[in-house]
Motif scaffolding. Sequence first.
Motif, mmCIF file in Angstrom:
data_model
loop_
_atom_site.group_PDB
_atom_site.id
_atom_site.type_symbol
_atom_site.label_atom_id
_atom_site.label_comp_id
_atom_site.label_asym_id
_atom_site.label_seq_id
_atom_site.Cartn_x
_atom_site.Cartn_y
_atom_site.Cartn_z
ATOM 1 N N CYS A 205 -65.883 -61.585 -35.131
ATOM 2 C CA CYS A 205 -65.400 -62.512 -36.167
ATOM 3 C C CYS A 205 -66.119 -62.383 -37.516
ATOM 4 O O CYS A 205 -65.616 -62.849 -38.541
ATOM 5 C CB CYS A 205 -65.513 -63.945 -35.661
ATOM 6 S SG CYS A 205 -67.214 -64.466 -35.386
ATOM 7 N N GLY A 206 -67.306 -61.735 -37.530
ATOM 8 C CA GLY A 206 -68.018 -61.604 -38.796
ATOM 9 C C GLY A 206 -68.609 -62.923 -39.283
ATOM 10 O O GLY A 206 -68.438 -63.971 -38.641
ATOM 11 N N PHE B 192 -77.719 -69.201 -27.692
ATOM 12 C CA PHE B 192 -77.585 -70.610 -28.072
ATOM 13 C C PHE B 192 -78.838 -71.137 -28.744
ATOM 14 O O PHE B 192 -78.858 -72.213 -29.305
ATOM 15 C CB PHE B 192 -77.257 -71.491 -26.860
ATOM 16 C CG PHE B 192 -78.287 -71.419 -25.769
ATOM 17 C CD1 PHE B 192 -79.377 -72.270 -25.779
ATOM 18 C CD2 PHE B 192 -78.160 -70.502 -24.752
ATOM 19 C CE1 PHE B 192 -80.333 -72.197 -24.776
ATOM 20 C CE2 PHE B 192 -79.118 -70.431 -23.742
ATOM 21 C CZ PHE B 192 -80.195 -71.268 -23.758
ATOM 22 N N ALA C 65 -82.971 -65.382 -31.863
ATOM 23 C CA ALA C 65 -83.039 -63.927 -31.754
ATOM 24 C C ALA C 65 -83.149 -63.255 -33.112
ATOM 25 O O ALA C 65 -84.074 -62.480 -33.356
ATOM 26 C CB ALA C 65 -81.823 -63.411 -31.000
#
Length: 610
Positions: A63-64, A96, A100
């Motif tokens: 989806c970008g 979630f 990261a």
Amino acid sequence: MLDVIKLLPDSVANQIAAGEVIQRPASAVKELMENALDAGATQIELVVKDAGKAMIMVVDNGCGMSETDARLCFERHATSKISKAEDLFAIRTMGFRGEALASIAAIAQVELKTRRHEDEVGTRIVNEGSVVKEQSLIPMSPGTTFVIKNLFFNVPARRNFLKSAQAEMRHIVEEFTRVTLMNPEVGFSLVSDGKEVYRLYPGNLKQRIMGLFGNNYEGKLLPVSQEADRVRIHGYIVKAEYAKKTRGEQYFFVNKRFIKHAYLHHAIENAYLEMIPKDSFPGYFLNIEVDPSDIDINIHPTKTEVNFLDVKLIYAVLHAAVRKAIGQHNLSPMIDFEVPADLNDDIGAASSGARPIVFPQIPINPNYNPFTQSRESHRDTWNDFPQHRQAPSGNWRLLYGERTDLPEEHSETETQAKSHSNDKYLQVSQSFILTTVKSGLLLIDQHLAHTRILFEKYLKQLENHDGVSQQELFPQAFTVNANDASLMKELLPALGSLGFVLEQANPTTFMINGTPSDSAGHDAVALLEKILDNYKINRTDLQLDRKLDIAKTMAVQLAIKAQTPLNELEMQNIVDQLFACNVSEVAPNGKKIYIIIGMEELMQKFTVKN
Ligand code: ADP
Ligand code: MG
């Protein structure tokens, strides 16, 4: 005195946090690939250089991100996936925590290029050690590309801890495998130092397993599919005969998330029962689907541990699912016995009902409630199932497609007389039973066959506590040392189930007042010694293993040996009972019980080569 506590600068705090999430290049690979999946990508390319130490690139067509999100995604706790505490129990995405990218950016040079489908241009951002160095608009196709260079460039200590390129690459391949396995509808590729290591086309799970582990997996897999109230289990297990000497292909997923779970692993190993030799491991690729509220994954940053609300239920369903898969497989080899109609004495009853084929029952007890069980018995799922192991007695020929239009009544003596006169079974070297099947010759090892038959019989007795005993006229004493005496006490209930009547006369002596009726003619003391010995060798806390162990020892000891003459009726009984067993192919030690020599093979042997 001055205050001594200082708040760490963000960059340092980020580096510390990064240490937990990103331990090695493979951790960054995992996070980036999971993000791409979360973004709904259908094609994901992974490119690494020098095992990810020099560069990791992940390209997706998902989806970008908007320009703002592209900046924001590097902030700690920046996530689009949850917004409140309750969301933690409804997680359907891989990520979630929003940790990261912040972690990666803290310890590497990151270039992000991203464009949403609805936008005309994309955004390019370069972030180094948590600092945005460049930002610009760029033309690009929709999706996201992350390029991570010089991982740990600012944390030399960590960089020095990295292993050889080979070892780090192994970690990358393992993460790649875990991420790609349960997403077979997504295409993936892995290119390392310019060489394509994997190209995985979109397909089904079986094709994905073959893409990852080799095309020879085609014939090795058994499908698993089981749906219960709050849990669904799907995937493949590897047939017992392909079990490996190393813990190789063992993949558990919960809602497609790779997990490690020793307890659930045990459910699978136990379901294979005695079909796999002790030092081998079964392979499996299984996804457990549960409602996100039934698990807690918020335990560890690397997230391979999961807490289940009701792990015992999952254990039971998993065990049942694997049993069913193995059971159905074992029905599939077509053995067409050429049994004359008048030998089919045992078919009458079954053929009168409308049940032409009897599949093994799915061993699920709908009343099973792990919370009402005692601690011991619920670890022992064997107890939780009704008589699912009850084999269809004597009507195995129906399973193999025999005719069912036979006369219903046979007097036993008539049938026996005929079977005696018919010479359907021939004993070879007093050790093998030879008989014909439509496709050729069937040669059965009598000792292994009988071991299998007794093994399943003793397992049932251990479950039902209904072994028949025979009173000893002159009770013998079984004397052991103090250590063994306490082991004997542990074994007493199981031995009682099998028909032993033992009474402790003093701390180290047990009087043998009764023995299993099968064991007539066998030395009861020697038998008990053997059971005790094997129990000591394979000592285990689990009730189920204990039962398997005792049943195995008893079966091996009491089964007819090689070099024992058998008459026609005895041979017929062995064949009948063998094919009424849950597992007919392999003995409890994993050895093949019979071989079939096909007609074609036979004919070839007679062909003269000119
Ligand atoms: P998390 O995945 O836990 O949300 P991350 O730090 O991995 O945290 O990512 C932060 C956010 O950046 C995600 O929530 C998502 O909105 C966005 N993001 C990251 N990678 C991608 C991607 N490949 N495509 C689209 N959005 C992404
Ligand atoms: Mg993430």
